[in-house]
Design a protein around this motif. Structure first.
Motif, PDB file in Angstrom:
ATOM      1  N   THR A  39       2.090   9.343  -5.730  1.00 30.38           N
ATOM      2  CA  THR A  39       2.545  10.717  -5.460  1.00 30.38           C
ATOM      3  C   THR A  39       3.666  11.129  -6.404  1.00 30.38           C
ATOM      4  O   THR A  39       3.669  12.238  -6.951  1.00 30.38           O
ATOM      5  CB  THR A  39       3.032  10.809  -4.009  1.00 30.38           C
ATOM      6  OG1 THR A  39       4.004   9.780  -3.770  1.00 30.38           O
ATOM      7  CG2 THR A  39       1.885  10.634  -3.035  1.00 30.38           C
ATOM      8  N   GLU A  49       1.096   4.119  -2.842  1.00 29.23           N
ATOM      9  CA  GLU A  49       0.866   5.539  -2.563  1.00 29.23           C
ATOM     10  C   GLU A  49       2.065   6.387  -2.966  1.00 29.23           C
ATOM     11  O   GLU A  49       1.926   7.473  -3.545  1.00 29.23           O
ATOM     12  CB  GLU A  49       0.563   5.711  -1.078  1.00 29.23           C
ATOM     13  CG  GLU A  49      -0.797   5.151  -0.671  1.00 29.23           C
ATOM     14  CD  GLU A  49      -1.015   5.256   0.823  1.00 29.23           C
ATOM     15  OE1 GLU A  49      -0.096   5.743   1.514  1.00 29.23           O
ATOM     16  OE2 GLU A  49      -2.106   4.850   1.293  1.00 29.23           O
ATOM     17  N   THR A  88      -2.153  14.064   1.732  1.00 28.23           N
ATOM     18  CA  THR A  88      -1.599  13.848   0.392  1.00 28.23           C
ATOM     19  C   THR A  88      -0.884  15.096  -0.083  1.00 28.23           C
ATOM     20  O   THR A  88      -1.213  16.224   0.315  1.00 28.23           O
ATOM     21  CB  THR A  88      -2.721  13.496  -0.586  1.00 28.23           C
ATOM     22  OG1 THR A  88      -3.663  14.564  -0.595  1.00 28.23           O
ATOM     23  CG2 THR A  88      -3.422  12.221  -0.176  1.00 28.23           C
ATOM     24  N   ARG A 145       0.834  -1.211   0.000  1.00 24.35           N
ATOM     25  CA  ARG A 145       0.000   0.000   0.000  1.00 24.35           C
ATOM     26  C   ARG A 145       0.864   1.256   0.000  1.00 24.35           C
ATOM     27  O   ARG A 145       0.616   2.211  -0.751  1.00 24.35           O
ATOM     28  CB  ARG A 145      -0.904  -0.006   1.224  1.00 24.35           C
ATOM     29  CG  ARG A 145      -2.041  -1.012   1.148  1.00 24.35           C
ATOM     30  CD  ARG A 145      -2.857  -0.972   2.406  1.00 24.35           C
ATOM     31  NE  ARG A 145      -3.922  -1.962   2.387  1.00 24.35           N
ATOM     32  CZ  ARG A 145      -4.728  -2.226   3.413  1.00 24.35           C
ATOM     33  NH1 ARG A 145      -4.565  -1.562   4.554  1.00 24.35           N
ATOM     34  NH2 ARG A 145      -5.677  -3.134   3.313  1.00 24.35           N
TER      35      ARG A 145
END
Length: 761
Positions: free
Chosen positions: A250, A246, A569, A242
């Motif tokens: 990004t 991510e 984020t 995970r």
């Protein structure tokens, strides 16, 4: 031989006589004109009787010849059958002689075989007697051996020996030992080491079974630890995946943003160039499409012409093949006819030669028979003349009467013929008119039929051409149909394969859709939590930005986890930073505008102050009553100005108080939240303490006193605080929960002191 020669001479005479009669019949030409019919009938009767008589004689001679031939054949057959009978009698005698010889041989062989059989029987009897004697002896020995075997079997039942008895028997010699003792010694020597090995193996088996149970228990423990580690490892791998996803998202988003910023101008130039090329290509495509259509039309026309020419070539080829075939047939027929003509010419030459020979024979025979026939005719003619004279006289009388009758009939017939002639002339005229009319109609019909025939021929040619063309088209369509059927079968097979693949893909897609839906629901839940967290962070940031005191802002930020790794984020932070930058730019623009307005206002103030100074100088020069009025106005203006300043000061104080009020409300809310968290932590700590105390008491056997009031208070607290949070296992992993604030400063804050000082006076 004499008979055969006589028969042949008779045949030759008969044939010569017949030939002479035929020739005489052919050459009988009457020299005088015979008028009477009776004489002709008499001559014909005479010739027929002669011919019949000669035919009968000829048939009789032929029958005699056949009879003689059959007699000869019968004689020959008799001779042949007699010779055959003699040969068969000789063969019969030979067979009888051979039969007698064979019977003698058979008798001799039977006698010899009987003697051999008798000798063989005697030998067999002697052998049987010896075999019976040997069998009796063997039965006696077998009975003795059975008895001995029973004794040995009974003696060999107990073969086990002790060690002492074995040592005693071992020192004895083998001759003194009995069979059971000898067998028991051997049995002991073989079995004793095997028993020792069995005992040792049993001991090893027991030890190994104990080791096996121990190792099984260890293996079970290791497997349990392995499963725990595997579970933890799988969880860590999932978490790592995970995080890597991510991180990749990004990085990709950052790269996309940088790439767009760097390559925007380049992409725009390329897009303009591509649009220009697209317009040129469209223009070229239109030109090429027009030329393509023209060429397609020309190609279609040429294909039609080629098809017509191909059909004409096919027709000419068929005509050529047909003519070649006919030419070959005619050439073959011509060759056959030439051969036949040559054979016929040869036959014709042979026939000419035979005719010349026959003609010579005929001339010689005719001269001979002619002389004989003339002599006979002279005699007959004299008799006939006498008869004819008598008949002529009778005919003259009858002919006169007949002529008169005929004249009468002819006159009547002439009159009737004249009448009929007139009628015929009239009918002829009518017939000529009708004939001319019918001739015209016939010519018209002939012309029309010729035109129709020409049209029908033309139509038949067209129909034949169309039929051939249709036949060619039918063949082409049949070929196309076969190809289409093959393609249809191929496509059906492909369709079956594709349907199978479609069903398999559909099943896999359904499973994939369900998995993606589950993942989507999970991501949606996580996204909702992230959005809530982002909203809270935005509110906190905006709240801290609005506050003037930096210490309080930092305190609020620290209370919400400032300085910790807040899971937000990069896209959200970039968006927020862009929003703040835009707001900063707007404020800077407003500030620059306000600075310009301030400078402009300063310039206006300087101008107004100069004007005021001028006005004051003018007023000082004014007379006394006007001065009093001006002073009163100035005092009133000064009072108004003071009141305005006081009002602005009060408004400022009011705004400050409102800000302090909002700050106090925020602090109050924060304190209430902190108090709730502290209470929750206290309850949890109390429960944990109680559990530890109970565990400690159970371990050492000490029952610590616990009042019912404490338990009730704990349960009441649990019931009164439904906002107690669940443990961390049920919470989401990526949601950061800030730590509770700890109030270490026991003194009152500065703002509280200031507020008390203001309220005191």
């Amino acid at each position: 031989m004499s008979r055969k020669g006589s028969k042949e001479t008779k045949k030759a005479n008969i044939s010569s006589s017949l030939e002479s009669e035929d020739i005489s019949l052919e050459t009988t030409v009457p020299t005088d004109d015979i008028s009477s019919s009776e004489e002709r009938e008499g001559t014909t009767k005479i010739t027929r009787q002669l011919i019949e008589r000669k035919e009968l004689l000829h048939n009789l001679q032929l029958l005699k010849i056949e009879l003689s031939q059959k007699n000869l054949m019968i004689d020959n057959l008799k001779v042949e059958y007699l010779t055959k009978i003699e040969e068969l009698e000789e063969k019969l005698n030979d067979t009888i002689h051979q039969k007698q010889l064979l019977s003698l041989r058979l008798d001799n062989q039977l006698a010899l075989q009987q003697e051999d059989a008798r000798k063989h029987q005697e030998l067999m009897k002697q052998e049987m007697e010896t075999i019976l004697m040997r069998q009796k002896q063997l039965e006696e020995t077998n009975h003795q051996l059975r008895e001995r075997a029973g004794d040995i079997r009974r003696s060999l039942r107990d073969l086990e020996l002790t060690e002492d008895y074995y040592e005693k028997l071992k020192f004895l010699p083998e001759d003194e030992l009995s069979i059971p003792e000898y067998v028991s010694i051997r049995f002991y020597e073989v079995v004793h080491p095997l028993r020792k090995e069995v005992n040792e193996l049993q001991m090893k088996k027991d030890s190994l079974s104990e080791d096996l149970s121990y190792y099984k228990s260890q293996l079970k423990c290791v497997m349990e630890s392995y499963e725990d580690e595997r579970r933890s490892r799988s969880e860590l791998e999932v978490r790592c995946q995970r995080l890597t996803l991510e991180l990749a998202d990004t990085k990709q988003m950052i790269q996309q943003g940088d790439y767009r910023q760097e390559n925007y101008d380049k992409v725009k130039r390329e897009r303009d160039a591509f649009e220009h090329e697209l317009s040129e290509l469209r223009r070229k495509y239109e030109i090429l499409e027009v030329s393509h259509k023209a060429q397609a039309k020309e190609r279609n026309d040429l294909s039609k012409e080629v098809a017509t020419l191909q059909q004409s070539v096919n027709l000419l080829q068929k005509d050529k093949d047909y003519l070649n075939h006919q030419n070959m047939e005619l050439s073959v027929r011509c060759a056959h006819e030439e051969d036949r003509l040559e054979r016929l010419q040869i036959q014709l030459e042979d026939a000419k030669k035979a005719r010349e020979e026959m003609y010579e024979k005929y001339v010689t025979s005719r001269d001979h028979y002619k002389t004989e026939y003339e002599n006979k005719l002279r005699d007959e003619l004299e008799q006939i003349r006498l008869k004819t004279n008598q008949e002529i006289e009778q005919l003259r009388s009858t002919s006169k009467e007949m002529y008169e009758r005929e004249n009468r009939n002819l006159r009547e017939a002439r009159d009737n013929a004249v009448v009929e002639k007139e009628r015929a002339v009239v009918a002829e005229k009518d017939a000529l008119g009708k004939y001319e009319h019918l001739l015209e109609q016939y010519r018209q019909l002939q012309l029309s039929t010729e035109s129709k025939v020409a049209e029908l021929l033309h139509q038949s040619k067209l129909k034949s051409f169309e039929s051939e063309r249709v036949q060619l088209m039918q063949e082409e369509t049949a070929k196309n149909l076969s190809q289409c059927q093959l393609e249809c079968e191929k496509y059906q097979r492909k369709l079956e394969v594709l349907t199978k693949e479609f069903y398999s893909l559909q099943a896999s897609s359904e499973t994939r859709i369900t998995e993606l839906q589950a993942q989507n629901s999970e991501h949606q839940a996580r996204l909702d939590t992230y959005e809530k967290l982002e909203k809270e962070l935005d509110e906190i940031i905006m709240q801290t930005a609005e506050m003037e005191n930096e210490d309080e802002a930092e305190r609020i930020l620290f209370s919400y986890g400032y300085g910790a790794n807040v899971p937000t984020t990069a896209k959200r932070r970039l968006k927020q930073s862009v929003h703040l930058a835009r707001r900063l730019l707007q404020l800077e623009k407003q500030n620059s505008l306000l600075v310009k307005d301030l400078e402009h206002q300063k310039e206006q103030v300087t101008q107004i102050s100069q004007e005021l100074h001028r006005a004051n100088s003018l007023l000082s020069q004014v007379q006394q009553p006007y001065k009093y009025l001006i002073e009163s106005v100035q005092q009133r203006d000064s009072q108004i100005h003071l009141q305005k300043e006081h009002i602005t000061q009060l408004e400022k104080d009011l705004s400050i108080l409102n800000k302090e009020k909002t700050a106090l409300l925020r602090v109050k809310n924060q304190m209430a939240a902190d108090l709730e968290r502290l209470l929750n932590h206290r309850e949890e700590l109390a429960v944990m303490k109680q559990i530890l105390i109970s565990l400690h008491g159970k371990r050492y056997g000490e029952n610590l006193p616990q009042s019912h009031s404490d338990v009730r208070s704990l349960t009441a607290k649990h019931k009164s605080n439904p906002s107690v949070k669940l443990p961390a296992e049920h919470e989401e992993e990526n949601v950061f929960i800030p730590k509770p604030t700890l109030f270490t400063n026991r003194e009152a804050p500065d703002w509280y002191r200031k507020l008390k000082q203001k309220k005191a006076p």
